[in-house]
Scaffold this motif. Structure first.
Motif, PDB file in Angstrom:
ATOM      1  N   LEU A 191       0.822  -1.212   0.000  1.00  0.00           N
ATOM      2  CA  LEU A 191       0.000   0.000   0.000  1.00  0.00           C
ATOM      3  C   LEU A 191       0.858   1.265   0.000  1.00  0.00           C
ATOM      4  O   LEU A 191       0.531   2.241  -0.681  1.00  0.00           O
ATOM      5  CB  LEU A 191      -0.941  -0.011   1.204  1.00  0.00           C
ATOM      6  CG  LEU A 191      -2.036  -1.076   1.157  1.00  0.00           C
ATOM      7  CD1 LEU A 191      -2.816  -1.090   2.454  1.00  0.00           C
ATOM      8  CD2 LEU A 191      -2.943  -0.869  -0.021  1.00  0.00           C
ATOM      9  N   CYS A 192       1.962   1.255   0.736  1.00  0.00           N
ATOM     10  CA  CYS A 192       2.854   2.424   0.736  1.00  0.00           C
ATOM     11  C   CYS A 192       3.529   2.606  -0.613  1.00  0.00           C
ATOM     12  O   CYS A 192       3.736   3.737  -1.054  1.00  0.00           O
ATOM     13  CB  CYS A 192       3.892   2.298   1.843  1.00  0.00           C
ATOM     14  SG  CYS A 192       3.220   2.576   3.479  1.00  0.00           S
ATOM     15  N   SER A 194       4.050   5.636  -5.560  1.00  0.00           N
ATOM     16  CA  SER A 194       4.024   5.709  -7.025  1.00  0.00           C
ATOM     17  C   SER A 194       2.969   6.712  -7.494  1.00  0.00           C
ATOM     18  O   SER A 194       3.172   7.409  -8.480  1.00  0.00           O
ATOM     19  CB  SER A 194       3.783   4.333  -7.634  1.00  0.00           C
ATOM     20  OG  SER A 194       2.519   3.852  -7.246  1.00  0.00           O
ATOM     21  N   TYR A 195       1.842   6.796  -6.786  1.00  0.00           N
ATOM     22  CA  TYR A 195       0.841   7.814  -7.132  1.00  0.00           C
ATOM     23  C   TYR A 195       1.427   9.209  -6.942  1.00  0.00           C
ATOM     24  O   TYR A 195       1.231  10.086  -7.786  1.00  0.00           O
ATOM     25  CB  TYR A 195      -0.411   7.659  -6.271  1.00  0.00           C
ATOM     26  CG  TYR A 195      -1.331   8.846  -6.389  1.00  0.00           C
ATOM     27  CD1 TYR A 195      -2.140   9.011  -7.512  1.00  0.00           C
ATOM     28  CD2 TYR A 195      -1.349   9.835  -5.424  1.00  0.00           C
ATOM     29  CE1 TYR A 195      -2.957  10.110  -7.639  1.00  0.00           C
ATOM     30  CE2 TYR A 195      -2.170  10.940  -5.550  1.00  0.00           C
ATOM     31  CZ  TYR A 195      -2.966  11.079  -6.653  1.00  0.00           C
ATOM     32  OH  TYR A 195      -3.760  12.171  -6.793  1.00  0.00           O
ATOM     33  N   LEU A 196       2.152   9.394  -5.852  1.00  0.00           N
ATOM     34  CA  LEU A 196       2.712  10.716  -5.568  1.00  0.00           C
ATOM     35  C   LEU A 196       3.711  11.125  -6.643  1.00  0.00           C
ATOM     36  O   LEU A 196       3.720  12.276  -7.081  1.00  0.00           O
ATOM     37  CB  LEU A 196       3.383  10.700  -4.188  1.00  0.00           C
ATOM     38  CG  LEU A 196       3.798  12.015  -3.591  1.00  0.00           C
ATOM     39  CD1 LEU A 196       2.581  12.888  -3.339  1.00  0.00           C
ATOM     40  CD2 LEU A 196       4.536  11.783  -2.286  1.00  0.00           C
ATOM     41  N   ASN A 232       2.723  14.727  -9.153  1.00  0.00           N
ATOM     42  CA  ASN A 232       3.829  15.550  -9.641  1.00  0.00           C
ATOM     43  C   ASN A 232       4.697  14.645 -10.510  1.00  0.00           C
ATOM     44  O   ASN A 232       5.396  13.805  -9.985  1.00  0.00           O
ATOM     45  CB  ASN A 232       4.628  16.112  -8.458  1.00  0.00           C
ATOM     46  CG  ASN A 232       5.686  17.074  -8.894  1.00  0.00           C
ATOM     47  OD1 ASN A 232       5.723  17.491 -10.034  1.00  0.00           O
ATOM     48  ND2 ASN A 232       6.577  17.426  -7.992  1.00  0.00           N
ATOM     49  N   PRO A 233       4.674  14.793 -11.824  1.00  0.00           N
ATOM     50  CA  PRO A 233       5.339  13.818 -12.690  1.00  0.00           C
ATOM     51  C   PRO A 233       6.861  13.922 -12.715  1.00  0.00           C
ATOM     52  O   PRO A 233       7.477  13.697 -13.736  1.00  0.00           O
ATOM     53  CB  PRO A 233       4.739  14.110 -14.058  1.00  0.00           C
ATOM     54  CG  PRO A 233       4.305  15.520 -14.005  1.00  0.00           C
ATOM     55  CD  PRO A 233       3.936  15.788 -12.582  1.00  0.00           C
ATOM     56  N   PRO A 240      13.407  15.647  -4.040  1.00  0.00           N
ATOM     57  CA  PRO A 240      13.626  15.317  -2.632  1.00  0.00           C
ATOM     58  C   PRO A 240      12.589  16.019  -1.747  1.00  0.00           C
ATOM     59  O   PRO A 240      12.143  17.122  -2.042  1.00  0.00           O
ATOM     60  CB  PRO A 240      15.036  15.846  -2.346  1.00  0.00           C
ATOM     61  CG  PRO A 240      15.672  15.989  -3.680  1.00  0.00           C
ATOM     62  CD  PRO A 240      14.575  16.251  -4.656  1.00  0.00           C
ATOM     63  N   HIS A 241      12.214  15.372  -0.680  1.00  0.00           N
ATOM     64  CA  HIS A 241      11.254  15.896   0.311  1.00  0.00           C
ATOM     65  C   HIS A 241       9.893  16.188  -0.304  1.00  0.00           C
ATOM     66  O   HIS A 241       9.216  17.129   0.081  1.00  0.00           O
ATOM     67  CB  HIS A 241      11.802  17.146   0.997  1.00  0.00           C
ATOM     68  CG  HIS A 241      13.171  16.983   1.539  1.00  0.00           C
ATOM     69  ND1 HIS A 241      13.452  16.120   2.568  1.00  0.00           N
ATOM     70  CD2 HIS A 241      14.348  17.543   1.181  1.00  0.00           C
ATOM     71  CE1 HIS A 241      14.755  16.184   2.834  1.00  0.00           C
ATOM     72  NE2 HIS A 241      15.317  17.028   2.003  1.00  0.00           N
ATOM     73  N   MET A 242       9.471  15.392  -1.264  1.00  0.00           N
ATOM     74  CA  MET A 242       8.197  15.668  -1.911  1.00  0.00           C
ATOM     75  C   MET A 242       7.006  15.227  -1.062  1.00  0.00           C
ATOM     76  O   MET A 242       5.884  15.643  -1.314  1.00  0.00           O
ATOM     77  CB  MET A 242       8.140  15.053  -3.301  1.00  0.00           C
ATOM     78  CG  MET A 242       8.104  13.560  -3.365  1.00  0.00           C
ATOM     79  SD  MET A 242       8.221  12.915  -5.035  1.00  0.00           S
ATOM     80  CE  MET A 242       7.008  13.812  -5.918  1.00  0.00           C
TER      81      MET A 242
END
Length: 153
Positions: free
Chosen positions: A45-46, A51-53, A58-59, A63-65
């Protein structure tokens, strides 16, 4: 997740393992195997969330997104009183606050005027702390959460 935790045998055993692992062990279920299966499900799930994030929101990777969203997820769990439906509703609230902070950037507010962008960006985190401090009440975590189980002989 609600269906998995409350309508399947795996979910019943997992919730019982969080409350009283000795009773689940007495029923003949391996606590270690059950916890590792839950950990693998957590990893799946993580990875889907990560991967969605990276791909949808944001394609490009930066760092630190995540920007403290793990803290907000923990706060949603506590605010939802350790129940999946409550945590879902808390996540919707925190998502709404994040959308409001994005929408209010660069907008002059009535009676206040121009607010610095940093103050607007901090709005979801400040409101998360305020909500946890003032509106949670008593949120009881599972008794055996984070405690390693040692089988008695």
């Amino acid at each position: 997740m609600w269906w998995l935790l409350f309508r399947t045998r795996f979910g019943l055993r997992l919730r019982a393992t969080g409350e009283n692992p000795a009773m689940v062990d007495a029923a003949g279920v391996s606590i270690t195997a059950l916890r590792y299966r839950a950990l693998m499900l957590n990893g799946v799930l993580c990875s889907l969330a990560g991967s969605y994030l990276v791909l949808a929101q944001n394609p490009a990777f930066m760092p630190h997104m995540t920007a403290g969203r793990g803290y907000m997820a923990l706060a949603a769990m506590i605010f939802g009183k350790w129940h999946p439906v409550g945590a879902f509703l808390a996540c919707l609230l925190f998502g709404f606050l994040d959308a409001v902070s994005i929408r209010l950037q660069g907008v002059a507010l009535p009676l206040v005027g121009a607010v610095p962008v940093q103050a607007i960006q901090a709005l979801p985190y400040v409101l998360t702390v305020v909500l946890l401090a003032g509106f949670v009440g008593k949120a009881r975590a599972p008794k055996a959460l984070g405690i390693p189980y040692v089988k008695e002989r």
